[in-house]
Enzyme design. Structure first.
Site, PDB file in Angstrom:
ATOM      1  N   TYR A  97       0.863  -1.178   0.000  1.00 54.16           N
ATOM      2  CA  TYR A  97       0.000   0.000   0.000  1.00 54.16           C
ATOM      3  C   TYR A  97       0.897   1.224   0.000  1.00 54.16           C
ATOM      4  CZ  TYR A  97      -4.116   2.779   1.234  1.00 54.16           C
ATOM      5  OH  TYR A  97      -5.121   3.702   1.244  1.00 54.16           O
ATOM      6  N   ARG A 149      -7.419  10.411  -9.843  1.00 52.41           N
ATOM      7  CA  ARG A 149      -6.723  11.135  -8.787  1.00 52.41           C
ATOM      8  C   ARG A 149      -6.091  10.105  -7.858  1.00 52.41           C
ATOM      9  NH1 ARG A 149      -6.397  12.417  -3.911  1.00 52.41           N
ATOM     10  NH2 ARG A 149      -8.081  10.955  -3.414  1.00 52.41           N
ATOM     11  N   LYS A 167      -5.831  -2.077  -1.680  1.00 59.86           N
ATOM     12  CA  LYS A 167      -6.852  -1.889  -0.651  1.00 59.86           C
ATOM     13  C   LYS A 167      -7.521  -3.221  -0.299  1.00 59.86           C
ATOM     14  CE  LYS A 167      -7.236   2.523   0.574  1.00 59.86           C
ATOM     15  NZ  LYS A 167      -8.254   3.500   0.189  1.00 59.86           N
ATOM     16  N   GLU A 238     -12.901   4.780  -4.999  1.00 50.35           N
ATOM     17  CA  GLU A 238     -11.492   5.042  -4.670  1.00 50.35           C
ATOM     18  C   GLU A 238     -10.830   5.916  -5.727  1.00 50.35           C
ATOM     19  OE1 GLU A 238      -8.193   4.812  -2.258  1.00 50.35           O
ATOM     20  OE2 GLU A 238     -10.137   3.900  -1.863  1.00 50.35           O
ATOM     21  N   ASP A 239     -10.201   7.003  -5.285  1.00 53.34           N
ATOM     22  CA  ASP A 239      -9.347   7.837  -6.140  1.00 53.34           C
ATOM     23  C   ASP A 239     -10.078   8.443  -7.327  1.00 53.34           C
ATOM     24  OD1 ASP A 239      -7.212   7.501  -4.482  1.00 53.34           O
ATOM     25  OD2 ASP A 239      -6.232   5.961  -5.674  1.00 53.34           O
ATOM     26  N   ASP A 261     -13.848   6.255   0.145  1.00 54.08           N
ATOM     27  CA  ASP A 261     -12.838   6.206   1.194  1.00 54.08           C
ATOM     28  C   ASP A 261     -12.047   7.501   1.291  1.00 54.08           C
ATOM     29  OD1 ASP A 261     -11.632   4.677   3.284  1.00 54.08           O
ATOM     30  OD2 ASP A 261      -9.850   4.454   2.023  1.00 54.08           O
ATOM     31  N   ASP A 262     -11.857   8.186   0.164  1.00 56.78           N
ATOM     32  CA  ASP A 262     -11.108   9.443   0.190  1.00 56.78           C
ATOM     33  C   ASP A 262     -11.872  10.530   0.944  1.00 56.78           C
ATOM     34  OD1 ASP A 262      -8.954   8.491  -1.585  1.00 56.78           O
ATOM     35  OD2 ASP A 262     -10.549   8.434  -3.073  1.00 56.78           O
ATOM     36  N   ASN A 402      -0.674  11.762   0.953  1.00 53.18           N
ATOM     37  CA  ASN A 402       0.044  10.592   0.446  1.00 53.18           C
ATOM     38  C   ASN A 402       0.460  10.829  -0.999  1.00 53.18           C
ATOM     39  OD1 ASN A 402      -0.163   8.748   2.671  1.00 53.18           O
ATOM     40  ND2 ASN A 402      -2.326   8.501   2.225  1.00 53.18           N
TER      41      ASN A 402
END
Length: 550
Positions: A97, A149, A167, A238-239, A261-262, A402
């Site tokens: 990760y 992203r 993940k 995600e992203d 999750d972001d 991150n």
């Protein structure tokens, strides 16, 4: 030992990662399954194999090579991979990760080995439902991305699949979700990264990103197909880029259990970290003055969570690339507007004709909590932090961006500039810091503290939706775990990652109970939830394998 019957034999069986035991197939299994002669003669235990994996792993010279090796192991033998990951979770997490997964995403097409998960291309938009038939099993958890992203690295196109895979490996290692019932999905709608489109090795659709209603129609067809096939599967977004993330969540969160999750995961772990740090200082949440740098989905999600927990809106200051959010700005997206300061409250010191930068905000607000989700390395510079330390005795500073290369400041810098007085946690992993004669443990305030347990609790509850209350319950469970530990002054704010497996059970139960209170779960007794949580936990041990009965 569980028993698995299969019609696979010989090389076909060895190629099936969920069943392959390699040299651990017994003599009886080898004879019955046509494996004699295909394997070395010695029958090994999984412990024997783990020793060999350790030797191979230690022989690699950089983290990207180690990541590629672990992905190859996952492709070949799921049980052995997840056992190795679980047994060395703290060491392996930065490899599978963040931060190493960021490099893996950047080089995804160049390190690609074998198919894993599903790639749903916009070119095949009329076949989305049938493409889901390619999933080998029923599915409990899906992580989906379009790669626009990826961490703080921007548009990585097809490479975003690396995050989804990583993940889901943590869902298994931490929460015990059966890896055969997880599915990473990449929505390939093109990429605006010209370098990727021009790369001869790029594996994605070489097209600029599809946008607007065409994009949303494609995503809607995907959500509809998932709902039809797996109506209680947990879908994690995600992203996705800021301009899509909030809208997708609002459009689809009630269609099936889903969360971003972001936005929500980052908010929950940030809230838990702030609550734990304030508890360490014996301070109250409703007295906190908070500055958040980064006005995207993560920053606004954190802001919403903090306000929900009791931080006064007038004491919360959010900054984006245009400076401080206030209601005189005419450029605020809808999802940012609720967190804009009233101009009448800041007109004595804010700029009316240009950005009000972080330096002026810190000077005027004297924040007790400073959070970074900006993706701007070095944003928390020395002069800023030294001024903050003059204004606040024990500032809480959380550079959460991150990967590591994007962090707003390093823990060593923050402790040096505050004479060891700051309470620090980061989004990426950092080594402990020695300042003066004292050693400070640096917690990684990463979403991994929340999303595996949240997923397990959602499934155990049979929840039809993932509510805001379920995230609040997850954050509270983490904060309570911190309080129970009675940590010393220089210990990490959060429990060590070595305890996150047990913590996920506590989070799962709290989430299930909250789902019932919110009216979205099976209305059963607490004991049933506990039984379901334990029953769903998959253990990385080899099954007994025998031929399918005639």
């Amino acid at each position: 030992m569980r028993l698995v019957e299969t019609d696979l034999r010989g090389r076909r069986l060895l190629a099936e990662a969920s069943l392959n035991k390699g040299t651990a197939f017994t003599g009886v299994e080898r004879q019955a399954l046509g494996l004699d002669g295909l394997l070395p003669g010695r029958v090994e235990t999984i412990e024997d194999q783990l020793e060999r994996i350790r030797v191979i792993y230690d022989g690699y010279h950089n983290d990207l090579q180690r990541h590629v090796f672990l992905r190859s192991l996952q492709d070949a033998n799921e049980v052995l991979f997840h056992r190795f990951l679980r047994d060395h979770l703290t060491e392996m997490m930065p490899i599978v990760y963040t931060p190493t997964v960021g490099e893996a995403c950047r080089h995804f097409s160049r390190i690609y080995r074998r198919p894993y998960g599903l790639f749903l291309s916009y070119e095949l938009r009329n076949r989305v439902s049938s493409l889901l038939d390619s999933a080998p099993n029923d599915v409990d958890v899906i992580v989906v991305t379009d790669g626009e992203r990826t961490l703080g690295l921007g548009d990585q196109g097809l490479g975003g699949m690396g995050i989804a895979i990583g993940k889901l490996s943590l869902y298994t290692a931490i929460a015990g979700i059966d890896p055969r019932r997880t599915l990473p999905i990449l929505l390939d709608v093109g990429t605006n990264n010209a370098a990727l489109r021009e790369d001869p090795l790029y594996l994605g659709w070489r097209h600029e990103r599809v946008e607007g209603e065409r994009y949303h129609d494609f995503v809607s067809s995907f959500v509809g197909a998932v709902r039809s096939r797996w109506p209680r599967a947990l879908l994690q977004w995600e992203d996705f880029a800021n301009h899509n993330a909030t809208e997708l969540l609002q459009r689809h969160r009630n269609a099936l259990p889903s969360f971003n999750d972001d936005i929500q995961g980052t908010a929950a772990v940030a809230l838990a970290t702030v609550q734990a740090a304030l508890g360490r200082l014996e301070a109250r949440v409703d007295d906190a003055r908070v500055v958040i740098c980064g006005g995207g989905s993560a920053g606004t999600g954190i802001a919403a969570a903090l306000v929900g927990a009791g931080v006064a809106k007038e004491n919360l200051y959010l900054l984006d690339s245009g400076g401080l959010l206030h209601d005189r700005r005419g450029d605020l997206a809808d999802f940012k507007a609720p967190f804009a300061q009233r101009w009448v409250s800041v007109d004595s010191w804010a700029n009316s004709s240009g950005p009000t930068d972080i330096d002026r905000v810190v000077d005027q607000v004297a924040p007790t909590v400073l959070i970074g989700v900006s993706g701007q390395p070095g944003l928390f510079g020395e002069s800023l932090i030294r001024r903050l330390a003059d204004l606040v005795d024990r500032p809480i500073v959380l550079p959460l961006s991150n990967p590591t290369s994007r962090t707003e400041a390093t823990p060593a810098e923050l402790l040096a500039w505050t004479a060891g007085r700051a309470l620090v946690a980061t989004g990426s992993p950092f080594d402990d810091v020695t300042y003066g004669s004292k050693r400070y443990v640096i917690s990684q305030a990463n979403n991994v503290y929340v999303f595996p347990g949240l997923g397990l609790g959602t499934l155990a509850a049979g929840a039809a939706q993932v509510t805001d209350g379920m995230f609040e319950a997850a954050a509270e469970a983490v904060a309570k775990a911190c309080a129970r530990r009675n940590l010393g002054a220089r210990s990490g704010i959060l429990p060590p990652l070595s305890e996150v497996i047990e913590l996920s059970r506590q989070i799962a139960f709290a989430v299930a109970v909250q789902a019932r209170a919110d009216g979205v779960a099976d209305p059963v007794d607490d004991e049933i939830y506990l039984q379901r949580i334990e029953a769903r936990r998959w253990d990385p041990q080899y099954p007994q394998v025998r031929p399918l009965s005639p």
